[in-house]
Design an enzyme around this catalytic site. Structure first.
Site, mmCIF file in Angstrom:
data_model
loop_
_atom_site.group_PDB
_atom_site.id
_atom_site.type_symbol
_atom_site.label_atom_id
_atom_site.label_comp_id
_atom_site.label_asym_id
_atom_site.label_seq_id
_atom_site.Cartn_x
_atom_site.Cartn_y
_atom_site.Cartn_z
ATOM 1 C CB SER A 164 -0.952 -0.035 1.200
ATOM 2 O OG SER A 164 -1.998 0.888 1.051
ATOM 3 C CG HIS A 376 -5.966 -2.560 1.297
ATOM 4 N ND1 HIS A 376 -5.374 -2.417 0.066
ATOM 5 C CD2 HIS A 376 -5.270 -1.736 2.138
ATOM 6 C CE1 HIS A 376 -4.378 -1.551 0.136
ATOM 7 N NE2 HIS A 376 -4.286 -1.121 1.394
#
Length: 400
Positions: A164, A376
């Site tokens: 990320s 995620h």
């Protein structure tokens, strides 16, 4: 039934441990290193080795995401967490901590109570326009960390894994300091937060919407007047409140918290998160960040571009020589790159991943994770992450 009832005593103890203590408790060797950046920030990096330390083990950096820390990569435990999987496969693992998080809150001249600690930039301190965002993490923190590790280990190159924001900052470094291409043997991007125009997270869509209405300068002045410089820092009160809630609240409420915090942002439908891990996760995360890291990501969502911080027309003209912030030059990132993404990741839409791949000159692999519901946060704490993802990461590292 509360989530604590499913936790072993060992896991409850781990809630209060630091990253090095967790590593030692899991049977590995931990070392703590302090690195000073050229702009005066002290960064804490945690190194993991097996039962022995050998100079032949190739170093690999794992860089965390927003409001996270080095702890994220060891919470799954021995032989399951990514840091341990890499260590078990013969790598010398280095876990970073970005400036401003739990482990990197020191500076040569400032304390975290000083606004200048959070308002760092190349803009003079007495100017009302300022920014400390993930740009500085890429420009200062990563080069300092890479140079330190290579000097310490005697190697000329290392591997880099960025999750990320950890991928975001790598591409900042590659764009702004391309000489570091020569020091990276290969880079793996996990759910890279680079192009965010098509992300599906309702929370982030609302954040970007209100950000675009209020504009950056309003947020900056609010931060200046109220002296709110960091968001979601980890502290004893935060941990105590979360533990108390998770241990005493009815199950539907704890389930609701999980859904709100993880699924609303990360993606619905995944069964990879073990709910008994929640107290452990919340004992270490969130780990804090600068307010302006959030603002910078909000700008990426609104603009659909991978660009520097937008200070507003007047300040942009002064700083950049143009009314709009310049885009990062991804064509300068010559390092071999492999990208892993998942269809159910609300932050990382597949079109954004393709856009990133199209702008990089040396992508050797772009791989969609097979488990369709992988979201995620599963990159960090998915119960089957080793089988679904981590083993593939080891395979890719051997290709570089």
């Amino acid at each position: 039934m509360d989530v604590f009832s499913n936790m072993s005593k060992t896991n409850q103890d781990e809630v209060h441990m630091t990253t090095p203590e967790l590593i030692e408790a899991h049977g590995y060797v931990a070392e703590t290193h302090q690195i000073c950046t050229e702009d005066g920030y002290y960064l804490t990096v945690h190194q993991i080795s097996g039962c022995y330390i050998s100079s032949s083990r190739l170093p690999v950096i794992i860089n965390h995401g927003l409001v996270s820390s080095s702890a994220d990569w060891v919470l799954l435990g021995p032989h399951k967490a990514l840091a341990y999987v890499l260590c078990d496969n013969g790598y010398d693992v280095w876990l970073t901590n970005a400036r401003g998080n739990t482990y990197s809150k020191s500076h040569k001249y400032y304390s975290i109570k000083d606004r200048d600690f959070w308002n760092f930039s190349i803009i003079p301190k007495n100017d009302k326009y300022f920014c400390y965002s993930w740009h500085e993490i890429g420009y200062y923190d990563l080069p300092a960390t890479i140079d330190y590790i290579l000097e310490k280990t005697g190697h000329s190159k290392l591997y880099y894994i960025g999750y990320s924001q950890g991928a975001t900052t790598f591409y900042v470094m590659g764009s702004e300091r391309p000489e570091y291409n020569a020091k990276i043997k290969g880079m793996i991007s996990l759910a890279p937060a680079v192009f965010l125009g098509n992300q599906k997270s309702l929370f982030l869509k609302l954040f970007a919407y209100f950000h675009s209405i209020l504009e950056t300068n309003v947020f900056q002045w609010g931060s200046y007047i109220c002296n709110i410089n960091q968001w979601l820092p980890r502290n004893k009160w935060q941990s105590f409140i979360l533990r108390t809630f998770l241990s005493n609240a009815p199950h539907p409420m704890t389930e609701g918290l999980c859904n709100c915090w993880f699924y609303l942002i990360a993606g619905f439908g995944s069964e990879q998160l073990d709910k008994s891990m929640l107290p452990l996760i919340f004992g270490h995360c969130p780990a804090g960040s600068s307010v302006k890291q959030f603002l910078h990501f909000g700008q990426l969502i609104s603009s659909g571009s991978f660009q520097k911080f937008d200070y507003g027309t007047r300040a942009n003209l002064t700083l950049y020589g143009s009314t709009r912030p310049p885009k990062y030059t991804l064509e300068r990132v010559k390092v071999p790159v492999a990208i892993f993404y998942s269809e159910n990741d609300f932050i990382n839409h597949h079109t954004n991943v393709q856009k990133l791949a199209d702008n990089l000159p040396n992508v050797i692999q772009t791989e969609k994770i097979a488990y369709e519901k992988f979201n995620h946060t599963d990159y960090l704490w998915g119960r089957d992450a080793r089988i679904i993802l981590y083993n593939n990461i080891v395979t890719v590292l051997k290709k570089f």
